[in-house]
Design an enzyme around this catalytic site. Structure first.
Site, short mmCIF file in Angstrom:
data_model
loop_
_atom_site.label_atom_id
_atom_site.label_comp_id
_atom_site.label_asym_id
_atom_site.label_seq_id
_atom_site.Cartn_x
_atom_site.Cartn_y
_atom_site.Cartn_z
N CYS A 83 0.74 -1.10 0.06
CA CYS A 83 -0.06 0.05 -0.05
C CYS A 83 0.82 1.32 -0.03
O CYS A 83 0.76 2.08 -0.78
CB CYS A 83 -0.97 0.15 1.10
SG CYS A 83 -0.21 -0.42 2.73
N HIS B 113 -3.04 6.35 4.59
CA HIS B 113 -1.47 6.53 4.78
C HIS B 113 -0.96 7.91 4.41
O HIS B 113 -1.12 8.38 3.42
CB HIS B 113 -0.65 5.44 4.04
CG HIS B 113 -0.82 4.00 4.71
ND1 HIS B 113 -1.38 3.69 5.70
CD2 HIS B 113 -0.34 3.05 3.99
CE1 HIS B 113 -1.39 2.38 5.89
NE2 HIS B 113 -0.69 1.82 4.97
#
Ligand code: A2P
Length: 357
Positions: free
Chosen positions: A137, A261
């Site tokens: 990710c 994130h």
């Protein structure tokens, strides 16, 4: 005048790990995309077999994944059930003629497995031998911003510092933050600045309480002192950008944020650059949104980025400490663009190419 009729094939798709955080998001993204798929089958472990899953107006029953399940003529399988499940079952599916798009780290660094971000290296899909890996990710969002900058100014060195949400650690990671918040609110103490007793709850995923903390530790520690997450970011960036010797270092940190994130990326370029050209390049980059207006305090933050598929870039500024240095702040929904959406975009690209639509 007769029109040309295009016959669209309808495909059979398996989602493995359908009850997990990423699996659930894959199902949501598949519903949004409305691809020419006539049959969906949802797999998880024996723990979830028999549970119901909603897909549009239909209700599906989750099936237990077994060695025989993937021999049923699937055209495609999206895997997000951990590395061990992928290692065991993806090859079985691939040998049966199915194309696997695997979200685990199991095959990412295999030479014969393409590691794909559709905005960055879509052409790598063509040399797959049945398994295509979905990158980590943190790597996906980083390379979306780095690739156009590499094309324009040449990357020389990258320093990654990440601030990663708990959803990246699956449902157990989310539970740890939820339980920490509950424990804290049930016995709030104004002396909490120094108080650690509120952190007294059972942990499912992390070695320390994640609430009110930052853990410089994602995935296992390696002998060289780095974590596996840091190694993944370094190796996967090199593979996706096709630059095996690019100088990269990384520090990855888990923070008490549920989703999306953030990354501070320090870049050294080969070529000189003007800041306005960097911004221009990023504005034109596929899948990237520049959100950078310091005078109005505008920059990307997790709560505003969650639910979106684009990668947001902010705080674009020169690093005055080195020649040709740049700092950027990159935020993306790690469960959508960092996992589910990227996998479904790969699937969409393959189908479009097969069907010429
Ligand atoms: P289950 O819900 O039955 O445990 P997360 O990391 O978000 O918790 O999700 C992990 C996903 O992987 C879940 O769907 C989980 O199913 C699935 N999974 C874990 N182990 C296996 C296995 N051995 N076979 C199939 N699916 C598995």
């Amino acid at each position: 005048m007769k029109g040309v009729m295009i016959l669209m094939k309808k495909y059979k798709l398996a989602v493995v790990g359908a009850t997990g955080v990423v699996g659930q998001k894959m199902i949501e993204v598949l519903q949004e995309k409305n691809l020419p798929i006539s049959e969906y089958v949802f797999f998880a472990s024996s723990r979830s077999a028999g549970k119901s899953l909603r897909f549009g107006d239909d209700v599906y029953v989750v099936r237990e994944l077994t060695e025989d399940s993937l021999k049923e003529n699937f055209d495609f399988a999206l895997f997000s059930a951990g590395g061990n499940t992928s290692l065991k079952y993806s090859p079985i599916a691939a040998h049966s003629g199915c194309i696997v798009i695997d979200n685990s780290s199991a095959f990412r660094m295999y030479d014969d497995v393409p590691l794909v971000v559709p905005e960055v290296n879509p052409n790598d899909i063509s040399w797959n031998k049945g398994i295509i890996a979905n990158p980590n990710c943190s790597t996906i969002q980083a390379v979306c911003a780095l690739k156009p900058l590499d094309d324009a100014f040449g990357l020389k060195r990258i320093v990654y510092s990440t601030y990663q949400a708990v959803s990246g650690a699956g449902s157990k990671g989310i539970h740890d933050l939820e339980n920490g918040i509950k424990a804290f609110s049930s016995n709030f103490d104004s002396n909490a600045l120094s108080n650690t007793s509120n952190n007294n709850y059972e942990l499912e995923k992390f070695p320390y309480p994640i609430f009110n903390n930052c853990l410089p530790h994602i995935d296992k520690f390696l002998e060289n002192g780095y974590t596996k997450e840091e190694e993944k970011m370094i190796n996967e960036t090199r593979k996706i950008l096709g630059k095996p010797h690019l100088a990269i270092t990384a520090t990855t940190v888990r923070v008490p944020v549920f989703n999306s994130h953030c990354e501070s990326i320090n870049i050294e370029f080969e070529k000189e650059f003007e800041l306005e050209n960097v911004i221009e390049v990023l504005k034109k980059a596929p899948g990237v949104v520049v959100q950078d207006n310091p005078t109005k305090e505008e920059y990307a933050i997790p709560t505003q980025v969650s639910g979106k598929d684009e990668v947001f870039v902010s705080r674009i500024r020169r690093d005055f400490s080195i020649k040709n240095g740049l700092n950027i702040w990159v935020v993306a929904d790690n469960i959508r663009k960092g996992a589910a959406s990227n996998a479904v975009q790969i699937l969409e690209k393959i189908i479009k190419e097969k069907d010429l639509i």
